[in-house]
Design a protein around this motif. Sequence first.
Motif, PDB file in Angstrom:
ATOM      1  N   ARG A   1      -0.132  -1.759  -8.123  1.00 23.15           N
ATOM      2  CA  ARG A   1      -0.101  -2.734  -7.032  1.00 23.15           C
ATOM      3  C   ARG A   1       0.547  -4.039  -7.470  1.00 23.15           C
ATOM      4  O   ARG A   1       1.216  -4.703  -6.674  1.00 23.15           O
TER       5      ARG A   1
ATOM      6  N   SER B   1       0.825  -1.210   0.000  1.00 20.26           N
ATOM      7  CA  SER B   1       0.000   0.000   0.000  1.00 20.26           C
ATOM      8  C   SER B   1       0.860   1.260   0.000  1.00 20.26           C
ATOM      9  O   SER B   1       0.510   2.265  -0.641  1.00 20.26           O
ATOM     10  N   TRP B   2       1.989   1.211   0.729  1.00 22.84           N
ATOM     11  CA  TRP B   2       2.882   2.376   0.742  1.00 22.84           C
ATOM     12  C   TRP B   2       3.468   2.635  -0.643  1.00 22.84           C
ATOM     13  O   TRP B   2       3.559   3.786  -1.086  1.00 22.84           O
TER      14      TRP B   2
ATOM     15  N   SER C   1       0.676   3.937  -2.988  1.00 20.17           N
ATOM     16  CA  SER C   1       0.286   5.336  -2.755  1.00 20.17           C
ATOM     17  C   SER C   1       1.217   6.327  -3.433  1.00 20.17           C
ATOM     18  O   SER C   1       0.895   7.510  -3.526  1.00 20.17           O
ATOM     19  N   ARG C   2       2.360   5.857  -3.913  1.00 21.16           N
ATOM     20  CA  ARG C   2       3.313   6.692  -4.634  1.00 21.16           C
ATOM     21  C   ARG C   2       3.287   6.408  -6.126  1.00 21.16           C
ATOM     22  O   ARG C   2       4.318   6.333  -6.798  1.00 21.16           O
ATOM     23  N   ASN C   3       2.060   6.210  -6.609  1.00 18.44           N
ATOM     24  CA  ASN C   3       1.784   6.089  -8.055  1.00 18.44           C
ATOM     25  C   ASN C   3       2.488   4.878  -8.675  1.00 18.44           C
ATOM     26  O   ASN C   3       2.948   4.928  -9.821  1.00 18.44           O
TER      27      ASN C   3
END
Length: 416
Positions: free
Chosen positions: A95, A86-87, A90-92
Amino acid sequence: MAPTDDGRIAQHTPPADTTPPAAPPAGGAAPLGARMPRWLPRAMVLALALIAAFQLGSWAFHQLTGLLINILIAFFLALAIEPAVSWMASRNMRRGLATFLVFLGLAIATAGFVTLLGSMLAGQIIKIVEDFPDYLDSVINWVNHTFHTDVKRVDVQEGLLHSDWLRKYAQNSAAGVLDVSGQVLGGLFQLLTITLFAFYFAADGPRLRRTLCSVLPPARQAEVLRAWEIAVDKTGGYLYSRGVMALISGIAHYILLEALGVPYAPVLGVWVGLVSQFIPTIGTYLAGALPMLIAFTVNPLYAVWVLVFVVVYQQFENYMLQPKLTSKSVDIHPAVAFGSVIAGTALLGAVGALIAIPAVATLQAFLGAYVKRYDVTDDPRVNGRPRRGPTGPGLLTRAWRTIGQRPAEDPGEGPA
């Protein structure tokens, strides 16, 4: 029946050509010509169908137990790497790519550890084989000196080479090669299955949550999402705290082994750190067995020092290090953790021992939101102290007063 002239009641007899009605059967039994109720055949068919479905489901469950356990392991593995994925997402970052990078890092670390451990064990085995004649000579000399015998190493070697025990052991070992190969292939297939499911669970986590919530009402959706979030936090926190304790344990044991001059100190430190933290309860003592064995080959006294250090460090970890690291991530009582490990081992073996603590921590945190708590009274009995009245004397004081108030016997009076 009609009364006659003389007052008696005349009984009408049926005509000769008619048949009297049949009397009802005794006990209320149905007549032979009665029909079966319409619902009974359908009930029997439904009962048989339910029994057949239960037997089929039981058979399928037992056949798929291995797959279900692999899916459970994969689910907890996906929960463990969810914060990292997820980290990165969250930085484009996609997944799928983030999950692949996390798994690649885990694979590289695991391969490096296994390679170092394998080289260490191989080196120790080669050393033991090379030094085996010296060990054998020392044992033979001790036997000859103690029991006043004249045993020679050549006689012992010839006896071992021509013994039936060695021949049977070689045959059994040759026959067991296929079994070992099959177990290795089965383990690799199981590892591949767990990796694939864990990858899909982590990469498609949002889609999986959306699919689960789509079949539930809004109130239930909030509960499912909250349970999922708690599971991620507890599982990730558990692995994080265990990783930190493994690092500290590995460094501490590495310093000791390096100071004693034990070979392969870095690898042994990593071994102790990982095994002691990820095998609950008895992992520390299992992990310390290998360094003790290798230290014994250097100096038997060093093995004693390693044992003392393992015991002392275990107490330091239990009472000082672990409570500080796990107070926020996995806040469960040690007795509850120990019981959960035992229960998980009884249900799922080693897998249950690994996932028992995060599972219990997740369940405890989820149920804690639905349990209403109250302020505790200031009664001293809560803190384990006895409650005393404001002026009431204690038990010993009352006993002493009772003894002091007893009348003294008259010395002049004798027995009657």
